[in-house]
Design an enzyme around this catalytic site. Structure first.
Site, mmCIF file in Angstrom:
data_model
loop_
_atom_site.group_PDB
_atom_site.id
_atom_site.type_symbol
_atom_site.label_atom_id
_atom_site.label_comp_id
_atom_site.label_asym_id
_atom_site.label_seq_id
_atom_site.Cartn_x
_atom_site.Cartn_y
_atom_site.Cartn_z
ATOM 1 N N HIS A 113 0.818 -1.220 0.000
ATOM 2 C CA HIS A 113 0.000 0.000 0.000
ATOM 3 C C HIS A 113 0.848 1.265 0.000
ATOM 4 O O HIS A 113 0.340 2.346 -0.311
ATOM 5 C CB HIS A 113 -0.986 -0.005 1.170
ATOM 6 C CG HIS A 113 -0.390 0.285 2.516
ATOM 7 N ND1 HIS A 113 -0.049 -0.700 3.420
ATOM 8 C CD2 HIS A 113 -0.072 1.457 3.115
ATOM 9 C CE1 HIS A 113 0.435 -0.149 4.515
ATOM 10 N NE2 HIS A 113 0.433 1.159 4.356
ATOM 11 N N ASP A 143 0.194 -7.591 1.450
ATOM 12 C CA ASP A 143 0.674 -6.211 1.606
ATOM 13 C C ASP A 143 2.201 -6.150 1.624
ATOM 14 O O ASP A 143 2.798 -5.409 2.416
ATOM 15 C CB ASP A 143 0.102 -5.577 2.884
ATOM 16 C CG ASP A 143 0.208 -4.051 2.862
ATOM 17 O OD1 ASP A 143 0.352 -3.481 1.755
ATOM 18 O OD2 ASP A 143 0.175 -3.437 3.937
ATOM 19 N N SER A 218 4.534 2.397 8.082
ATOM 20 C CA SER A 218 4.191 1.275 7.206
ATOM 21 C C SER A 218 5.389 0.852 6.366
ATOM 22 O O SER A 218 6.049 1.671 5.734
ATOM 23 C CB SER A 218 3.046 1.670 6.273
ATOM 24 O OG SER A 218 1.859 1.862 6.983
#
Length: 477
Positions: A113, A143, A218
């Site tokens: 992402h 992911d 992230s």
């Protein structure tokens, strides 16, 4: 004399307390060395999207013959607020995240992402060197994204990889990343839980921690106390958008499986069984003859799937898959997903209160696994009422069965306060089986309902909005 003795006891107690606090302080983990050794392996990742050539910063060009004359007040207005007509706009930064160097030859890991829909990916190292990265491949379901940069003579520092399977709840862990753009921020906490399944990521058994993770973390690494990466920080649970004590990391065994597939074949494939499953509650365990809730209850078998070809049925409870114990329904998808496509696997199930084994050949997970929605129709055929269950049911039309992809079943037309309502069944639900007997018509449903034993939970399979699930009905004594 008494005062002297009391003061001596107080002094000894304080000394013991101070010594205990010092011992506890010495037992707390020391992270400074870990951060110093690994900070250079953590990178900042930003992406850019090259916007289309538009005349007025996103506004479409005027039609031919409608151009604004130069030097007019309107021309100055449009130039001031929208830029030069026909002039392409520069690339815009679109996302900011973290990553880490997997190997010294330039392989870098981050989240899918973070780089999704990027036209350009820029990796910035701790010495502020910036390199453009090539996207080798990414996997939305896990992911995970694998990047490659040309080291260009740089001496890249790579992380050490750990075994996420060895992690235990309560262990200390450390995260390094760029929350809100603050580069190389270190936060620490403990492992809160293992094997967490999230609604949007059923194929990843996440590591749950209480490490402070925020937007920008992230894709960054999660270290154990040995300085080994055991996960990639991926998600947080938050009602505010910021950290609330629930952070989730992708285990490195899952990550490296994705990396190996991207390197070998350029994409990621997963095993597919083809069943819709649910947890076994205490009431359902009783109704299926289990001593305690365990396993994954099959509520639907997808037509023409590996499970259908192997003979799986709705109502089967999967206890083990390929020798691995399935305690809850969330255990099954990651196990199946990691199974090689084409592999023949033995599955142990409970069916009709008896254990048995089924051999199934695993196929590749389809890109888009869809379940048909339940069709609605006012046309009624057979219509019957069961007073003991306090429910009125009707037969499905041929069109409804086609739309719902069911062969039998009845629609719940009306229900009052009673066993069916207490079980959670709603109007317009399709009842497919009752007490492990497949329902063919409304008349048959009433016949089976009349024979149900009192004081015992029995399973009922219902389909709602295209999704099938088992519920437990208990008829009062």
């Amino acid at each position: 004399m008494i005062r002297t003795k009391s003061w001596a006891i107080f002094s000894l107690a304080m000394a013991w307390l101070m010594m205990s606090l010092q011992v506890q302080a010495r037992n707390l983990p020391e992270f400074t060395e870990l951060v110093e050794e690994n900070a250079d392996a953590v990178v900042n990742i930003s992406t850019k999207n090259n916007q289309e050539d538009r005349s007025m910063n996103g506004m479409p060009s005027l039609p031919p013959g409608m151009e604004i004359p130069e030097g007019t007040p309107f021309d100055d207005f449009f130039k001031r607020f929208f830029g030069q007509p026909g002039q392409p706009q520069p690339p815009q930064a679109n996302s900011l995240g973290s990553g880490f160097v997997l190997s010294e030859d330039g392989f870098i890991l981050t989240n899918h992402h973070v780089i999704k829909d990027a036209d350009e990916i820029v990796v910035r190292f701790s010495d502020r060197t910036e390199l453009t990265a090539e996207l080798l491949g990414s996997d939305e379901r896990s992911d995970v994204a694998l990047l490659k940069v040309d080291p260009q003579g740089l001496n890249l520092k790579a992380v050490k990889l750990g075994d996420s399977m060895d992690m235990k709840v309560g262990e200390w862990v450390l995260a390094i990343g760029s929350p809100f753009g603050f580069d190389y921020s270190a936060t620490a906490g403990i492992v809160s839980a293992l094997g967490r399944s999230l609604p949007s990521d059923s194929y990843v058994p996440f590591i749950q921690t209480d490490v402070a993770i925020n937007p920008g973390n992230s894709g960054g690494p999660l270290f154990n106390l040995d300085g080994e990466v055991i996960g990639i920080n991926s998600q947080i649970y938050s009602r505010t958008g910021g950290f609330m004590g629930l952070s989730f990391a992708i285990p490195m065994d899952v990550v490296m499986n994705v990396v190996d597939q991207i390197k070998d074949q350029g994409y990621v494939s997963r095993g597919w069984l083809g069943v819709v499953i649910q947890d076994v509650t205490r009431e359902l365990a009783e109704s299926f003859g289990l001593r305690k809730p365990r396993g994954a209850l099959v509520s639907r078998v997808v037509p023409d799937s590996p499970a259908a070809k192997a003979g799986f049925e709705a109502g089967d409870i999967i206890l083990t898959f390929d020798g691995k114990t399935v305690e809850t329904s969330s255990d099954l998808p990651p196990i199946v997903g990691r199974t090689a496509v084409g592999q023949k696997t033995t599955v142990e199930i409970m069916r009709q209160n008896k254990r048995q084994s089924i051999a199934v050949v695993i196929e590749e997970l389809p890109e888009d696994e869809q379940l048909a929605a339940v069709g609605q129709s006012n046309k009624m055929t057979g219509r019957f009422t069961d007073d003991r269950l306090a429910v009125e049911v009707i037969d499905l039309t041929a069109e409804q069965r086609k739309q719902a992809e069911v062969e039998g079943g009845v629609i719940v037309f009306k229900l009052e306060s009673g066993p069916v309502a207490k079980a959670g069944i709603q109007q317009q639900d399709i009842i497919l089986s009752l007490n492990n007997v497949k329902i063919e018509s409304a008349e048959q449903f009433v016949e089976i309902a009349e024979a149900l034993p009192a004081g015992k939970s029995v399973p009922v399979l219902v389909q709602r909005n295209g999704a099938a699930q088992f519920l437990a009905i208990r008829i009062p004594d």
